[in-house]
Scaffold this active site. Sequence first.
Site, PDB file in Angstrom:
ATOM      1  N   LEU A   1       0.882  -1.165   0.000  1.00 10.19           N
ATOM      2  CA  LEU A   1       0.000   0.000   0.000  1.00 10.19           C
ATOM      3  C   LEU A   1       0.919   1.214   0.000  1.00 10.19           C
ATOM      4  CD1 LEU A   1      -2.794  -0.731   2.668  1.00 10.19           C
ATOM      5  CD2 LEU A   1      -3.027  -0.730   0.187  1.00 10.19           C
ATOM      6  N   ASP A   2       0.620   2.209  -0.811  1.00  8.53           N
ATOM      7  CA  ASP A   2       1.516   3.355  -0.829  1.00  8.53           C
ATOM      8  C   ASP A   2       1.431   4.126   0.491  1.00  8.53           C
ATOM      9  OD1 ASP A   2      -0.314   5.689  -0.985  1.00  8.53           O
ATOM     10  OD2 ASP A   2      -0.818   4.951  -2.974  1.00  8.53           O
ATOM     11  N   MET A   3       2.374   5.003   0.683  1.00 12.33           N
ATOM     12  CA  MET A   3       2.530   5.720   1.952  1.00 12.33           C
ATOM     13  C   MET A   3       1.273   6.488   2.359  1.00 12.33           C
ATOM     14  SD  MET A   3       5.561   8.402   2.843  1.00 12.33           S
ATOM     15  CE  MET A   3       5.713   9.208   4.443  1.00 12.33           C
ATOM     16  N   TYR A   4       0.515   6.958   1.365  1.00 13.17           N
ATOM     17  CA  TYR A   4      -0.637   7.802   1.655  1.00 13.17           C
ATOM     18  C   TYR A   4      -1.969   7.039   1.597  1.00 13.17           C
ATOM     19  CZ  TYR A   4       2.992  11.233   0.965  1.00 13.17           C
ATOM     20  OH  TYR A   4       4.166  11.945   1.061  1.00 13.17           O
TER      21      TYR A   4
END
Length: 245
Positions: free
Chosen positions: A104-107
């Site tokens: 999952l990306d950081m945001y």
Amino acid sequence: MEEMRLQKYLAAAGVASRRKAEELIQQGKVRVNNKIVTELGTKINPEKDIIKYDEKIITVQDKKVYILCNKPIGYVTTAKDQFNRDSILDLVKVKERIVPVGRLDMYTSGALLLTNDGDFVYQVTHPKHEIEKTYTVTIKGIVQKESVEQLRKGIKIEDYTTRPANVKILKTEEEKDQSRLEITIHEGKNRQVRKMCEAIGHKVLALHRSKIAGIGIKDLPLGKWRYLRQEEIKRILAGTIEKKK
């Protein structure tokens, strides 16, 4: 113990998925008996050979663990980060060496699986198994039904066309000029849901993965984790085996 391919051994030891383990080998980051090995066809004997990655001897752990975490925004899903950002492994601390199952990306917040079982990682992440991932996404603007139909049928982003997705309009707020959608996909391309929404002309304001492989995190507080139940593990693996047929 019989000989086995080096990438399979690294995956079984929980170093990385088999695909990522192949990359580590090709990058010259793995040693067998203190010699750098870059050939993917390399076979090793776990009882005789010494395998090292990141200057540490790698052994296959007998106890397999399967974890579900509700990832907060601001954490990266890699074991090591070149910018020294907070990692999901700072939240999920167990004695076993575990890796995230996919990313999952950081945001993006929400459901993330972690394990030390390389075969499980492969089963869940390989596209042919079509594991469902459900997201709640808040976008800028009032979404039109025509745009939703585009997402449902598949939409071109960059150099590929997405496979059909299940899409529901959860809410539209004209005063805020926002819409909230639920999107379920079977793929896992990099930042796919964000790119899908951008392709229909809407910027993503917030993205949360509410379910993975049918397992939700409704009762799991943000930043917390738990071990998967045996029936959940069996259900995931049974689904991937069914897709093979």
